[in-house]
Design a protein around this motif. Structure first.
Motif, short mmCIF file in Angstrom:
data_model
loop_
_atom_site.label_atom_id
_atom_site.label_comp_id
_atom_site.label_asym_id
_atom_site.label_seq_id
_atom_site.Cartn_x
_atom_site.Cartn_y
_atom_site.Cartn_z
N LYS A 148 84.94 -30.36 59.14
CA LYS A 148 84.33 -31.74 59.40
C LYS A 148 85.07 -32.89 59.70
O LYS A 148 86.34 -32.91 59.13
N THR A 203 81.02 -36.26 50.22
CA THR A 203 82.17 -35.64 51.03
C THR A 203 83.51 -36.60 51.33
O THR A 203 84.66 -36.21 50.95
N ASP A 241 84.63 -27.62 50.32
CA ASP A 241 83.64 -28.38 50.38
C ASP A 241 82.49 -28.01 49.51
O ASP A 241 82.13 -26.87 49.79
N ASP A 256 85.59 -31.62 46.99
CA ASP A 256 85.22 -33.01 47.16
C ASP A 256 84.04 -33.42 46.17
O ASP A 256 83.75 -34.58 45.85
N HIS A 257 83.33 -32.32 45.72
CA HIS A 257 82.11 -32.73 44.89
C HIS A 257 81.69 -31.26 44.38
O HIS A 257 81.85 -30.15 45.07
N ASP A 309 79.86 -25.96 51.41
CA ASP A 309 79.17 -26.81 51.73
C ASP A 309 77.78 -26.77 52.34
O ASP A 309 76.51 -26.94 51.77
#
Ligand SMILES: [Zn+2]
Length: 575
Positions: free
Chosen positions: A169, A81, A41, A363-364, A316
């Motif tokens: 998550k 996300t 993440d 995811d980014h 993240d």
């Protein structure tokens, strides 16, 4: 002609095409026994370059032996996300899989909803004695996802295949898993264990309940997050103290759980688990739980391919607090490198790595701290929410004066704007004309680079700029609002004076790692530009799933389609 005829037949027989395609397996190399997808993440691509010389573990192995895409991007604008995980595992853009944000607007109820909330499916914890009453406000399911996932395609062809998803998550675990998985598990900060949803299971399997009962997270109680490696290894990061990090005070190693401030008599409680989730220890626990899953569920043990999906969320949370150029982010990645090495050694000892295919992506990415960018000479700014809100209100007041109305005709949900069309009616403007007029005004906001109307996003004419196409890929008619604001590059709208975030269509948020590793993967670097929607189709191909029939199918469970936007990345596959 043959081609189009087969297309029609494949579309007509639907799932049968998937089953039929299994006949061809004898003419192909064997499918791997276990496919593993690891999504880190918020992992920026440049971490692989910046720390390359320091990665001697799992990342190092993938870099040396895998097919490494150096120019892979998410092709949607809202780089959050939930859209990122859904895109990677559906092989589709948010405009097709429907998960356009972590939260999105539902016009029927006039407010935003969370992407995996579903009151029909209660959360399943170890200590559940009886089924909770439905509806359950905290319930979770993949029902807002509108396209099937790699795991669903695998199960459609091989009902005996096992699909397990594990993440820090809930949204990461559920949106990677899809609809047909055995289970999605995620970390629960109230219990320190991994939990699931009644959508997948009535109760946690014994192995998971036992793992939770052993309170592994408690092992880290009283343990500080210390800096590992030598000081010289941190020359690729900034100084440890930086006032735009963390809470502005606790910005240096070691990072300790503040036990003296504990409000509860029970020391190992939610506050501790929340602290833990913001340290590299959280991903170590996720990978430990994944090892339990592989052993207890016997993933990769027989001839039917299985799928393990792993979402590593600590990168993240640490990145949000300290930024990508911090020593904390570096140390986290170095620790994750070591944890991945342990995990790969475990796979070698159990399934055998020659029986596995591994894909790793993110995811980014993330924006560096604006304060860091400014001292490097970038035009960058941190705008606090209240300041941004005041500026929007000011522009609305100008429009109210011009249009002689007191009505507040504009509601903002982050960058998404919902309009009240009663003002348009009184002005005799069509909805499209009203949206266009308001968009023109909002483009004057100091922190905004552009404003897109739903009319522009819904149109199918050739995209005139890179951002219009990315914004269109983040547009889903039933869930998108009237207008979408796009921030200026390197600008951050923030609720506090520290930390950073992601969510833009700019390269710092879209550029992510994409690596494939396995017996059938050609090692090497691929510098040409590719999209993350290609990850799932490529794995589908390696698992002998027939993509052409997937692409043509329109039938699924409820509103779910079988379909993909991505392509197989054949250049990395040994035929
Ligand atoms: Zn994320």
């Amino acid at each position: 002609m043959m081609k189009s005829r087969w297309y029609v037949i494949a579309a007509g027989i639907g799932l049968g095409a998937l089953l039929f395609s299994s006949c061809s397996r004898w003419f192909k190399p064997a499918a791997p026994k276990l496919a593993v997808v690891i999504v880190v993440d918020q992992m920026r691509y440049d971490y692989l370059v910046r720390f390359a010389g320091l990665f001697s573990g799992g990342f190092g192995k993938l870099l040396r032996e895998g097919a490494v895409f150096t120019n892979a991007h998410h092709d949607h604008a809202n780089t959050e996300t939930a859209p990122g995980h859904a895109t990677l595992l559906t092989g589709s853009h948010p405009s097709h899989h429907g998960i356009i944000g972590n939260n999105f607007y539902e016009p029927q109820i006039g407010r935003q909803v969370y992407c995996v909330d579903d009151s029909n499916f209660a959360v399943v914890k170890s200590d559940d004695k009886e089924a909770m009453n439905s509806p359950s406000p905290g319930g979770k399911s993949p029902h807002k996802l509108r396209r099937s996932t790699l795991g669903d395609w695998l199960k459609a062809k091989n009902p005996a295949a096992k699909v397990i998803s594990i993440a820090g998550k809930d949204r990461s675990a559920i949106l990677m898993a899809g609809f047909e998985a055995e289970a999605a598990y995620w970390f629960d900060a109230s219990s320190g264990g991994f939990i699931s949803s009644r959508y997948y299971l009535d109760a946690l399997p014994e192995w998971a309940a036992q793992w939770n009962a052993a309170r592994h997270a408690g092992r880290y109680y009283g343990k500080a997050w210390e800096k590992s490696h030598q000081e010289k290894d941190y020359f690729v990061s900034r100084e440890d103290f930086f006032s735009a990090e963390g809470d502005g005070e606790h910005t240096t190693f070691p990072h300790e759980f503040a036990t003296d401030e504990a409000a509860s008599t029970n020391a190992i409680d939610r506050r501790f688990y929340e602290w833990l989730a913001n340290t590299p220890f959280a991903d170590a626990l996720t990978l430990e739980f994944a090892q339990q899953a592989v052993q207890a569920e016997q993933l990769g043990a027989d001839g039917t391919p299985d799928l393990l999906l792993i979402g590593l969320s600590a990168t993240d949370l640490i990145g949000h607090d300290f930024g990508p150029l911090s020593q904390e982010s570096e140390n986290n990645l170095l620790r994750l490198d070591a944890e991945l090495a342990k995990f790969f050694a475990f796979l070698e000892a159990t399934v055998g790595l020659k029986n596995c295919v591994i894909a790793l992506s993110a995811d980014h990415g993330v924006l560096p701290l604006p304060e860091e960018l400014r001292r490097r000479g970038f035009e960058s700014a941190r705008i606090l929410y209240d300041e941004a809100f005041e500026e929007v209100k000011g522009v609305m007041r100008e429009m109210q004066q011009e249009w002689r109305t007191n009505r507040r005709f504009l509601r903002a949900f982050g960058a998404d704007i919902v309009l009240d069309f009663r003002v348009a009616d009184s002005l005799g403007l069509s909805p499209a004309a009203f949206r266009s007029r308001v968009a023109a005004k909002l483009r004057t906001l100091s922190f905004v680079s552009d404003v897109f109307t739903r009319d522009e996003l819904q149109a199918t004419d050739g995209a005139t700029c890179e951002f219009l196409e990315k914004q269109r890929h983040s547009f889903y008619p039933d869930r998108s609002t009237d207008l979408v604001l796009q921030l200026k590059p390197y600008y951050l709208v923030s609720e506090k004076s520290q930390g950073t975030t992601h969510g833009s269509p700019y390269e710092y948020d879209t550029h992510v790692p994409m690596i494939f590793w396995g017996e059938r993967i050609k090692p090497g670097r691929i510098d040409s530009s590719h999209k993350t929607v290609d990850l799932a189709p490529t794995l589908a191909y390696l698992l002998h799933l027939d993509l052409s029939s997937l692409k043509s199918q329109k039938e699924g469970r409820g509103a779910v389609e079988y379909g993909v936007d991505g392509e197989v990345l054949k250049m990395v596959i040994k035929e």
